[in-house]
Design a protein around this motif. Structure first.
Motif, mmCIF file in Angstrom:
data_model
loop_
_atom_site.group_PDB
_atom_site.id
_atom_site.type_symbol
_atom_site.label_atom_id
_atom_site.label_comp_id
_atom_site.label_asym_id
_atom_site.label_seq_id
_atom_site.Cartn_x
_atom_site.Cartn_y
_atom_site.Cartn_z
ATOM 1 N N TRP A 13 0.866 -1.183 0.000
ATOM 2 C CA TRP A 13 0.000 0.000 0.000
ATOM 3 C C TRP A 13 0.900 1.229 0.000
ATOM 4 C CZ3 TRP A 13 -5.238 -0.246 -0.579
ATOM 5 C CH2 TRP A 13 -5.906 0.987 -0.564
ATOM 6 N N ASN A 14 0.656 2.120 -0.959
ATOM 7 C CA ASN A 14 1.503 3.297 -1.148
ATOM 8 C C ASN A 14 0.933 4.546 -0.473
ATOM 9 O OD1 ASN A 14 3.383 1.925 -2.714
ATOM 10 N ND2 ASN A 14 2.397 2.455 -4.647
ATOM 11 N N PHE A 15 1.841 5.380 0.022
ATOM 12 C CA PHE A 15 1.510 6.700 0.546
ATOM 13 C C PHE A 15 2.487 7.690 -0.092
ATOM 14 C CE2 PHE A 15 0.569 3.497 3.715
ATOM 15 C CZ PHE A 15 -0.717 3.817 4.135
ATOM 16 N N GLY A 16 1.968 8.736 -0.747
ATOM 17 C CA GLY A 16 2.883 9.610 -1.470
ATOM 18 C C GLY A 16 2.466 11.062 -1.489
ATOM 19 N N PHE A 17 3.369 11.883 -1.992
ATOM 20 C CA PHE A 17 3.127 13.311 -2.154
ATOM 21 C C PHE A 17 3.958 13.787 -3.341
ATOM 22 C CE2 PHE A 17 6.711 12.738 0.648
ATOM 23 C CZ PHE A 17 7.653 13.652 0.194
ATOM 24 N N GLY A 18 3.581 14.936 -3.902
ATOM 25 C CA GLY A 18 4.334 15.421 -5.043
ATOM 26 C C GLY A 18 3.920 16.806 -5.478
ATOM 27 N N LEU A 19 4.494 17.233 -6.601
ATOM 28 C CA LEU A 19 4.212 18.535 -7.193
ATOM 29 C C LEU A 19 3.952 18.350 -8.674
ATOM 30 C CD1 LEU A 19 7.026 20.718 -5.545
ATOM 31 C CD2 LEU A 19 4.586 20.734 -4.952
#
Length: 216
Positions: A163-169
């Motif tokens: 299960w992935n948890f992410g952030f970005g622009l």
């Protein structure tokens, strides 16, 4: 079996991105993505230690966002290489500082990886057309392409689920930078019981992925 898995992944990719191309005007985007992975095996017993190793990932992605509320999803079909450094502890005396260590070795694994993320683009007034931060979370399905046996000591499993948890622009709605952490939920590999003892060497993948994408 290896060829069948590759062909299945290609068919899925063509279907996903063919649909995306037709629906581009309705809010879909599609593009190319690549980056690096930092992988570690997390063992269920303290008698093993592991070091991080860098790998790489590249493939295709699609993104859909519902206008106004800025909620949607993104999905990718990726070729991913992961490498984990492993060192076994041969003896475990009372004084841990004098434990005897076996020579370390790498376990290299190649996967077809399909992450599917729920996504929230955080709209910011004025600068939203230039840069948009976003958050992601969702399941990650990986199918092993490498042979199952590794280093004559480990049996890798054909399927890995995380299960992935992410952030970005997102820049100008075209260029994406993304970092995500994959929390492995099933055992990705098991040790040879003859070498390590029964049920002492099960391991789960834990990995960071840092990627860049260009969306059309």
């Amino acid at each position: 079996m290896k060829i069948n898995r590759i062909l299945s992944a290609v068919v899925i990719a063509l279907a996903v991105f063919g649909i995306s191309g037709k629906a581009h005007a309705a809010g879909f985007q599609f593009g190319i993505k690549g980056g690096v992975t930092v992988n570690s095996f997390k063992f269920n017993e303290s008698m093993f230690n592991s070091d991080n190793r860098c790998g790489y990932t590249f493939g295709l992605m699609t993104k859909f966002t519902v206008p106004v509320i800025n909620i949607g999803f993104d999905a990718s079909v990726m070729y991913t290489h992961r490498s984990a450094g492993v060192q076994d502890v041969i003896t475990l005396p009372t004084d841990d500082s004098s434990a005897t260590l076996a020579p370390s070795y790498n376990i290299n694994s190649n996967y077809i990886e399909i992450p599917v993320n729920f996504r929230w683009d955080i709209g910011i007034p004025i600068i939203g057309n230039v840069v948009t931060p976003f958050l992601t979370t969702g399941p990650d399905f990986s199918f092993l392409l490498s042979k199952q046996n590794a280093a004559n000591a480990w049996e890798r499993h054909k399927f890995d689920f995380a299960w992935n948890f992410g952030f970005g622009l997102m820049f100008v709605n075209k260029v994406q930078l993304h970092a995500s952490y994959g929390l492995g939920l099933n055992n990705a590999a098991s040790s040879d019981a003859a070498l390590h003892g029964a049920n002492l060497g099960d391991a789960k993948n834990r990995f960071w992925s840092v990627t860049a994408a260009y969306l059309f």
